[in-house]
Design a protein around this motif. Structure first.
Motif, PDB file in Angstrom:
ATOM      1  N   PRO A 240       0.913  -0.923   0.345  1.00 26.28           N
ATOM      2  CA  PRO A 240       0.120   0.515   0.229  1.00 26.28           C
ATOM      3  C   PRO A 240       0.929   1.109  -0.310  1.00 26.28           C
ATOM      4  CG  PRO A 240      -1.025  -1.365   1.629  1.00 26.28           C
ATOM      5  CD  PRO A 240       0.384  -2.235   1.164  1.00 26.28           C
ATOM      6  N   LYS A 241       2.159   1.344   1.042  1.00 33.85           N
ATOM      7  CA  LYS A 241       2.766   2.383   1.136  1.00 33.85           C
ATOM      8  C   LYS A 241       3.492   2.790  -0.867  1.00 33.85           C
ATOM      9  CE  LYS A 241       4.566   5.118   3.681  1.00 33.85           C
ATOM     10  NZ  LYS A 241       3.732   6.056   5.381  1.00 33.85           N
ATOM     11  N   LEU A 242       4.261   1.424  -0.788  1.00 26.08           N
ATOM     12  CA  LEU A 242       4.893   1.041  -2.027  1.00 26.08           C
ATOM     13  C   LEU A 242       4.006   1.978  -2.942  1.00 26.08           C
ATOM     14  CD1 LEU A 242       6.659  -1.406  -2.132  1.00 26.08           C
ATOM     15  CD2 LEU A 242       7.786   0.625  -1.860  1.00 26.08           C
ATOM     16  N   GLN A 243       3.017   1.389  -3.330  1.00 27.54           N
ATOM     17  CA  GLN A 243       1.658   2.399  -4.592  1.00 27.54           C
ATOM     18  C   GLN A 243       1.451   3.422  -4.030  1.00 27.54           C
ATOM     19  OE1 GLN A 243      -1.763   3.496  -4.605  1.00 27.54           O
ATOM     20  NE2 GLN A 243      -1.685   2.679  -6.853  1.00 27.54           N
ATOM     21  N   LYS A 244       1.407   4.054  -3.384  1.00 25.41           N
ATOM     22  CA  LYS A 244       2.455   5.518  -3.560  1.00 25.41           C
ATOM     23  C   LYS A 244       3.767   6.873  -3.593  1.00 25.41           C
ATOM     24  CE  LYS A 244      -2.147   5.385  -0.019  1.00 25.41           C
ATOM     25  NZ  LYS A 244      -2.396   5.447   1.548  1.00 25.41           N
ATOM     26  N   SER A 245       4.142   5.429  -3.573  1.00 23.91           N
ATOM     27  CA  SER A 245       5.318   6.329  -4.213  1.00 23.91           C
ATOM     28  C   SER A 245       5.809   6.496  -5.181  1.00 23.91           C
ATOM     29  CB  SER A 245       6.354   4.652  -3.803  1.00 23.91           C
ATOM     30  OG  SER A 245       6.732   3.666  -4.591  1.00 23.91           O
ATOM     31  N   ASN A 246       7.152   7.252  -5.464  1.00 23.68           N
ATOM     32  CA  ASN A 246       7.249   7.641  -6.792  1.00 23.68           C
ATOM     33  C   ASN A 246       7.740   6.699  -7.634  1.00 23.68           C
ATOM     34  OD1 ASN A 246       6.526  10.144  -6.546  1.00 23.68           O
ATOM     35  ND2 ASN A 246       8.348  10.569  -5.332  1.00 23.68           N
ATOM     36  N   LYS A 270       1.011   0.657 -11.256  1.00 19.35           N
ATOM     37  CA  LYS A 270       2.495  -0.059 -11.188  1.00 19.35           C
ATOM     38  C   LYS A 270       2.655  -1.024 -11.958  1.00 19.35           C
ATOM     39  CE  LYS A 270       3.950   2.994  -7.847  1.00 19.35           C
ATOM     40  NZ  LYS A 270       4.716   4.225  -7.767  1.00 19.35           N
ATOM     41  N   LYS A 271       3.815  -0.105 -12.643  1.00 19.33           N
ATOM     42  CA  LYS A 271       4.236  -1.515 -13.042  1.00 19.33           C
ATOM     43  C   LYS A 271       5.035  -2.572 -12.681  1.00 19.33           C
ATOM     44  CE  LYS A 271       6.119   1.311 -17.421  1.00 19.33           C
ATOM     45  NZ  LYS A 271       7.598   1.877 -17.893  1.00 19.33           N
ATOM     46  N   VAL A 272       4.970  -3.955 -13.102  1.00 19.72           N
ATOM     47  CA  VAL A 272       4.952  -5.289 -11.890  1.00 19.72           C
ATOM     48  C   VAL A 272       5.996  -6.138 -12.581  1.00 19.72           C
ATOM     49  CG1 VAL A 272       3.889  -7.145 -10.556  1.00 19.72           C
ATOM     50  CG2 VAL A 272       2.610  -4.843 -10.500  1.00 19.72           C
ATOM     51  N   MET A 273       7.141  -6.848 -12.039  1.00 19.15           N
ATOM     52  CA  MET A 273       8.074  -6.761 -11.515  1.00 19.15           C
ATOM     53  C   MET A 273       7.642  -8.452 -11.638  1.00 19.15           C
ATOM     54  SD  MET A 273      12.473  -6.744 -12.597  1.00 19.15           S
ATOM     55  CE  MET A 273      12.585  -5.398 -13.143  1.00 19.15           C
ATOM     56  N   ASP A 304       0.240  -4.209 -20.481  1.00 26.22           N
ATOM     57  CA  ASP A 304       1.708  -3.014 -20.635  1.00 26.22           C
ATOM     58  C   ASP A 304       2.552  -2.906 -19.656  1.00 26.22           C
ATOM     59  OD1 ASP A 304      -0.273  -1.568 -19.288  1.00 26.22           O
ATOM     60  OD2 ASP A 304      -0.038   0.282 -20.691  1.00 26.22           O
ATOM     61  N   LYS A 305       1.946  -3.780 -18.511  1.00 26.65           N
ATOM     62  CA  LYS A 305       2.730  -3.353 -16.863  1.00 26.65           C
ATOM     63  C   LYS A 305       3.459  -4.586 -16.249  1.00 26.65           C
ATOM     64  CE  LYS A 305       0.516   1.269 -15.406  1.00 26.65           C
ATOM     65  NZ  LYS A 305      -0.231   1.708 -16.681  1.00 26.65           N
ATOM     66  N   LEU A 306       3.655  -5.652 -16.862  1.00 24.55           N
ATOM     67  CA  LEU A 306       3.716  -6.739 -16.899  1.00 24.55           C
ATOM     68  C   LEU A 306       5.056  -6.976 -17.122  1.00 24.55           C
ATOM     69  CD1 LEU A 306       1.352  -9.687 -15.937  1.00 24.55           C
ATOM     70  CD2 LEU A 306       4.151 -10.151 -16.417  1.00 24.55           C
ATOM     71  N   TYR A 307       6.508  -7.441 -16.163  1.00 23.25           N
ATOM     72  CA  TYR A 307       7.824  -7.557 -17.019  1.00 23.25           C
ATOM     73  C   TYR A 307       8.020  -8.746 -15.808  1.00 23.25           C
ATOM     74  CZ  TYR A 307       8.261  -2.688 -17.765  1.00 23.25           C
ATOM     75  OH  TYR A 307       8.780  -1.125 -18.442  1.00 23.25           O
TER      76      TYR A 307
END
Length: 344
Positions: A240-246, A270-273, A304-307
């Motif tokens: 949750p905190k990372l979702q709001k991060s840069n 977010k993009k997700v690896m 388009d966000k999956l790595y």
């Protein structure tokens, strides 16, 4: 045209036996001086070529010039004494003899920039460079100077930001910060860990990633995993905190893990690896197994966000096993890529 589902590795790749003992963490170098420098460059080129032959889209140095993903960076900093060692508990999991912080930490000169320039000069593919994250760095040391995990983390974040800016200038496309400690110290992650990470990426224009995994396939880590129960929900604490991060990209472990795939929903946008290769086993995934993991992830992250990636680094594996796993990653990704394109 932008590559759909670009593949990459999460971190290290096995070292050739002529530079260090294979299948071992913290393996000693077999050479010294100029011979070692040349051997590191040769190993980097071999690692690059193996990634290209396996079909990896976003390549790295395979961490060939580093003994360890954290300590090699710290070795180049002032204020840390590697001869003054103490036994500390690493990520509340195992004891290790670690160097001591004895004074103010600072970076007298760039650490990996020349290596990054060398890699950039030898490939036209996008390149990703991994750095240790501030919280994982402090968890790998005995602090006899600052006596504050938070203060030391902020000092490291400033140093990492200096290095990251020079890596970006050297042509690095994605800078990844490895933070396995984010899966352990949840209160610190939310109190100041994510903020320190944002300090490390301050002012960067290239893409940034944070890699949070369950560790290399070593006994201490595999034993720890056995205690985590039927569902591994550690990501629920930090996402949750990372979702709001840069931070642009969140890198996580999925293959053969007990991480509920729907936790990816917590970082929607977010993009997700997605780790689709298990690094804790010598068993080679089939392309269909990789594809199945990616299909499940696509329920919670846009294509388009999956790595697609590996769960973690592969230093402890043999080169042949790592090579076969990377090929499986590429082939499995291609299956899903064609399925997506067929629906358009």
């Amino acid at each position: 045209m932008k590559t759909l589902l670009p593949t990459s590795t999460a971190g290290s790749l096995p070292k050739p036996s002529w530079i260090a003992e294979p299948e071992k963490l913290w393996s000693e170098w077999k050479l010294t001086g100029d011979d070692l420098l040349q051997a590191k460059r040769d190993a980097l080129l071999v690692s690059l070529q193996e990634q290209i032959q396996a079909g990896i889209d976003i390549v790295s140095d395979g961490e060939q010039t580093r003994q360890h993903f954290v300590t090699t960076f710290i070795e180049h900093l002032e204020g840390v004494d590697f001869t003054k060692r103490e036994i500390v508990r690493i990520r509340n999991r195992y004891d290790a003899s670690v160097p001591s912080v004895v004074g103010a930490v600072h970076r007298p000169k760039p650490v990996f920039v020349e290596d990054a320039k060398f890699l950039r000069a030898h490939t036209d593919r996008p390149i990703k460079w991994a750095l240790p994250g501030p919280m994982t760095m402090i968890d790998t040391l005995y602090d006899g100077h600052y006596k504050s995990r938070e203060k030391l983390a902020w000092e490291f974040a400033t140093i990492l930001n200096q290095e990251a800016k020079e890596l970006e200038a050297a042509g690095v496309d994605i800078i990844q910060f490895d933070e396995p400690a984010f899966n352990v110290f949840f209160d610190e992650v939310n109190d100041w860990g994510v903020a320190a990470l944002e300090r490390a990426i301050e002012g960067l224009k290239c893409e940034t990633a944070v890699h949070i995994c369950y560790g290399y396939g070593i006994k201490a880590n595999t034993d720890w995993k056995k205690t985590l129960g039927s569902e591994w929900r550690q990501y629920e604490e930090s996402f949750p905190k990372l979702q709001k991060s840069n931070i642009d990209i969140i890198s996580l472990e999925c293959q053969n893990s007990r991480v509920p795939m729907d936790l990816i929903e917590l970082v929607r946008g977010k993009k997700v690896m997605v780790g689709a290769i298990d690094v804790a086993t010598n068993e080679i995934e089939t392309p269909e197994q990789v594809a199945d993991t990616l299909r499940k992830a696509l329920q919670f992250v846009d294509a388009d966000k999956l790595y697609p990636s590996t769960n973690c680094g592969m230093t402890p594996l043999s080169r042949q096993v790592a090579r076969n796993k990377l090929q499986a990653l590429s082939k499995g990704t291609e299956i899903v890529r064609q399925e997506i394109l067929a629906t358009k």
